[in-house]
Design an enzyme around this catalytic site. Structure first.
Site, PDB file in Angstrom:
ATOM      1  N   TYR A  42      -4.319  -3.043  -0.603  1.00 49.46           N
ATOM      2  CA  TYR A  42      -2.928  -1.826  -0.366  1.00 49.46           C
ATOM      3  C   TYR A  42      -2.545  -2.376  -2.014  1.00 49.46           C
ATOM      4  CZ  TYR A  42      -4.076   0.310   4.226  1.00 49.46           C
ATOM      5  OH  TYR A  42      -4.427   1.007   5.148  1.00 49.46           O
ATOM      6  N   ASP A  60      -1.091   7.742   5.475  1.00 51.01           N
ATOM      7  CA  ASP A  60      -0.390   8.882   6.282  1.00 51.01           C
ATOM      8  C   ASP A  60       0.117  10.405   5.081  1.00 51.01           C
ATOM      9  OD1 ASP A  60       0.762   7.588   9.296  1.00 51.01           O
ATOM     10  OD2 ASP A  60       1.704   6.573   7.831  1.00 51.01           O
TER      11      ASP A  60
END
Length: 248
Positions: free
Chosen positions: A111, A53
């Site tokens: 992540y 994003d």
């Protein structure tokens, strides 16, 4: 036609995410622009392991593309490094079999989320970490994280905008690294992640570290399968990094 795999890193601060969007600056658009120029105007499409994003960074994003140019992977890497902006870096480029697929071939991802625990806001880290000037009990965060490990339906921990039908994912591990007195890194490893899942998990663990929610609250949220049942906010994008993508 040869297929190439590249591992790239990028500073997401100046991009409206990875994926191509009309009239906006994206990582994919910049890479495809460079490749198309190398191919004398012929459009070359790039496939990534997944989207990131706006404001989210990558240390080890994986992409693939096909090319009919007769040049080595090493020359591709050097050319793309020169022809793409300074906030994108090509770490490796290599030839791969035609059936390699950056997205569908993944077996796991990692992540990491970076939290700056300074009392005074640091303007130089504002795009690369979450400023969190509140007390945190790391032991409580670790206890809470254990409820998330394993295979679960993570409906309560993803955005309502998630397009996937199945919300079942497996979290292999959640690790906490205190790099110094000011920096906490939370590392998530799993077989896949839903839209906003890591950011929601991070917000949840921060709440656990402040004593706002308990491990039992997390277990109940998993069973509820309803994002509205969870009170934790979604952590902002700037602290999030796609760290690594794994393949068989």
């Amino acid at each position: 036609m040869t297929r190439y795999k590249a591992i790239i890193s990028y500073d997401g601060s100046g991009f409206y995410g990875y994926q191509v969007q009309p009239n906006t600056r994206t990582v994919q658009a910049e890479i495809e622009k460079a490749l198309t120029k190398m191919h004398k105007g012929k459009t070359v499409r790039v496939t990534a392991s997944g989207r990131t994003d706006t404001g989210v960074h990558a240390k080890g994003q994986v992409i693939h593309f096909d090319s009919e140019l007769d040049i080595t992977a090493e020359k591709f890497q050097k050319a793309l490094q020169v022809m793409t902006p300074f906030d994108i870096s090509f770490l490796t480029v290599e030839e791969v079999p035609d059936d390699f697929h950056a997205r569908f071939g993944t077996v796991g991802k990692e992540y990491r989320y970076v939290v700056k625990r300074t009392k005074i806001f640091d303007p130089f880290s504002r795009n690369f970490a979450l400023h969190y000037p509140y007390e945190l009990d790391i032991s409580k965060m670790k206890l809470a994280s254990k409820r998330l490990i394993g295979e679960h339906d993570f409906t309560s921990f993803c955005s309502a905008r998630t397009e996937r039908d199945s919300k079942v994912r497996t979290l292999y591990s959640i690790d906490f690294y205190e790099e110094d007195d000011e920096t906490l890194v939370i590392a998530f490893q799993g077989n896949g992640f839903l839209y906003n899942m890591v950011r929601i998990l991070t917000g949840t663990l921060l709440d656990a570290g402040q004593g706002r929610i308990s491990p039992d609250d997390i277990s109940e949220a998993l069973l509820a399968r309803d994002r509205q049942k969870l009170i934790s906010k979604t952590a902002p994008p700037q602290g999030l990094y796609l760290w690594r993508v794994d393949y068989e």
